[in-house]
Design a protein around this motif. Sequence first.
Motif, short mmCIF file in Angstrom:
data_model
loop_
_atom_site.label_atom_id
_atom_site.label_comp_id
_atom_site.label_asym_id
_atom_site.label_seq_id
_atom_site.Cartn_x
_atom_site.Cartn_y
_atom_site.Cartn_z
N GLU A 115 0.83 -1.21 0.00
CA GLU A 115 0.00 0.00 0.00
C GLU A 115 0.86 1.26 0.00
OE1 GLU A 115 -2.59 -0.42 3.34
OE2 GLU A 115 -3.45 -2.29 2.59
N LYS A 116 1.96 1.22 0.74
CA LYS A 116 2.85 2.38 0.76
C LYS A 116 3.52 2.57 -0.60
CE LYS A 116 3.95 2.56 5.70
NZ LYS A 116 5.01 2.48 6.73
N ALA A 117 3.93 1.47 -1.22
CA ALA A 117 4.54 1.56 -2.55
C ALA A 117 3.55 2.11 -3.57
CB ALA A 117 5.05 0.18 -2.98
N GLU A 118 2.30 1.67 -3.48
CA GLU A 118 1.27 2.16 -4.39
C GLU A 118 0.99 3.64 -4.15
OE1 GLU A 118 -1.73 2.03 -7.39
OE2 GLU A 118 0.10 0.90 -6.95
N PHE A 119 1.00 4.06 -2.89
CA PHE A 119 0.79 5.47 -2.56
C PHE A 119 1.88 6.33 -3.20
CE2 PHE A 119 1.47 9.23 0.06
CZ PHE A 119 0.20 9.68 0.32
N ARG A 120 3.13 5.87 -3.10
CA ARG A 120 4.23 6.61 -3.72
C ARG A 120 4.07 6.65 -5.24
NH1 ARG A 120 8.73 8.03 -0.96
NH2 ARG A 120 8.91 7.38 1.24
N ARG A 121 3.66 5.52 -5.82
CA ARG A 121 3.52 5.49 -7.28
C ARG A 121 2.45 6.46 -7.76
NH1 ARG A 121 0.48 3.75 -11.18
NH2 ARG A 121 -1.14 3.00 -9.75
N ILE A 122 1.29 6.43 -7.08
CA ILE A 122 0.19 7.29 -7.48
C ILE A 122 0.56 8.76 -7.38
CG2 ILE A 122 -2.13 8.05 -6.80
CD1 ILE A 122 -2.73 5.14 -6.03
N ASN A 123 1.37 9.10 -6.37
CA ASN A 123 1.73 10.50 -6.13
C ASN A 123 3.07 10.88 -6.74
OD1 ASN A 123 -0.43 11.69 -4.20
ND2 ASN A 123 0.01 9.66 -3.33
N GLY A 124 3.62 10.00 -7.58
CA GLY A 124 4.85 10.32 -8.29
C GLY A 124 6.07 10.46 -7.41
N LEU A 125 6.13 9.69 -6.31
CA LEU A 125 7.25 9.77 -5.38
C LEU A 125 8.14 8.55 -5.53
CD1 LEU A 125 5.24 10.86 -2.20
CD2 LEU A 125 6.66 12.33 -3.65
N LYS A 126 9.44 8.74 -5.53
CA LYS A 126 10.39 7.63 -5.57
C LYS A 126 10.59 7.08 -4.16
CE LYS A 126 12.82 9.46 -9.61
NZ LYS A 126 14.12 9.94 -10.15
N ASP A 127 11.29 5.95 -4.07
CA ASP A 127 11.44 5.26 -2.79
C ASP A 127 12.04 6.14 -1.70
OD1 ASP A 127 10.37 3.03 -3.91
OD2 ASP A 127 12.27 1.99 -4.22
N LYS A 128 13.00 6.96 -2.04
CA LYS A 128 13.71 7.77 -1.04
C LYS A 128 13.15 9.17 -0.88
CE LYS A 128 16.73 4.46 -0.32
NZ LYS A 128 16.78 3.73 0.97
N ASP A 129 12.17 9.54 -1.70
CA ASP A 129 11.62 10.91 -1.62
C ASP A 129 10.87 11.11 -0.30
OD1 ASP A 129 12.61 11.39 -4.11
OD2 ASP A 129 10.69 11.25 -5.17
N PRO A 130 11.05 12.29 0.33
CA PRO A 130 10.28 12.59 1.55
C PRO A 130 8.80 12.77 1.21
CG PRO A 130 11.50 14.52 0.83
CD PRO A 130 11.97 13.40 -0.04
N ILE A 131 7.94 12.50 2.17
CA ILE A 131 6.51 12.67 1.96
C ILE A 131 6.15 14.14 2.14
CG2 ILE A 131 4.20 11.97 2.69
CD1 ILE A 131 5.89 9.70 1.52
N PRO A 132 5.58 14.81 1.13
CA PRO A 132 5.19 16.23 1.27
C PRO A 132 4.21 16.42 2.41
CG PRO A 132 5.08 15.52 -1.04
CD PRO A 132 5.30 14.28 -0.22
#
Length: 386
Positions: free
Chosen positions: A255-272
């Motif tokens: 779910e976390k990986a999907e959240f990052r994918r949907i929001n265009g975030l890479k694995d190491k990107d901080p969460i806005p």
Amino acid sequence: MSVWNTIVGQQPVVDMLRGIAEGDPAHIAQSWLFCGPPGSGRSNVAIAFAAALECPRHGCGECEICRAILERRHPDVQVMATDKVTIGIDEVRRLVEDSEETPHTSPWRVIIIEDVDRMLERTTNVLLKEVEEPAEHTIWMLCAPSPQDVLPTIRSRTRLVTLAVPQTKDVAAFIEKDCGVDERLALRCARLSEGHIGIARLYAKDDQALADRDELVVGVLNLRRVSDAVVLADTLLKNAKTQAETSVERSVEREKAEFRRINGLKDKDPIPSVLRSQWNAIGKKEDRTRRATRLVRDVLDRSLNSIASIYRDVAVIQNGAVDAVGIVNLENKRAIYDLSARIGREDAVDRMDRIALTRRRLRGNGNAQLDFEALLCSLIVFAPAS
């Protein structure tokens, strides 16, 4: 690649639904009941049918519409699945409200409810009017193990689609391709799952789940003392808890990986900061606990199936049907033949009844530890007095 390619061992049903999807929309029933034993793929059939109805090419499997539906993210196809013991009445009321809306982009608004048998009667009654008289552009697809698991008032207002138990060879072929395992392991997982596609996939992907099953079967076959039963029950429950917690952790990571994918975030990107509250809501402690509790129930239910398979094999041997239907627990063939000689036919049937009783007790929120200790003690084959 058609949306029907992922459906295993249900060719007559696939042919029928494909023909309906390609036919005149004016003649399509708007309330459906998909029934089949656990693992037969009833919800997958419903989702594939939804894609075939919405796709301009009737389920090509390649367009964005098909992909979105199969990935459960299409705005006009809602799938209600629950990780709770029962489906809540408020959840169903929201679905009913949604069903009145006009589809956003597609010909139909499709609402799929998995495990409709988990609704209490008062919750099912909320659905009754909508299933009987759906909104003009709405199709309801309900899924349950059998028609008897659904209220007669719902059964009589839906078109029934009955799925069969997939054959072992069909499940094995699917598992070999889907999980990337060799033919021998695929066949073993398919055989031990007794046609349950999800369990076969679990065994192919999770060595520990397969090892736990092996340990349980051997443990039941070696029950000789009450202490054996108590220790085995304790081991079984600990393994169930570990499997459930591991499954929840993997689910949260997905779910976390999907959240990052949907929001265009890479694995190491901080969460806005604008997304942090949504991020923190994924896998909250209380949510993990609830999901793990539900999954423990599922693992214990699967354990009962594994125990029952022993006495199924015994009955097959006692009735001379090995050549016709085969043995599930081939790895323990010698011990099962020995057991079939030590207990009578009535005893084998009685043990199956005790397993069914334990299943009912667990579903009634019984004490799992005590229920399994009682069951395993009743399965002991005591050595004859010398």
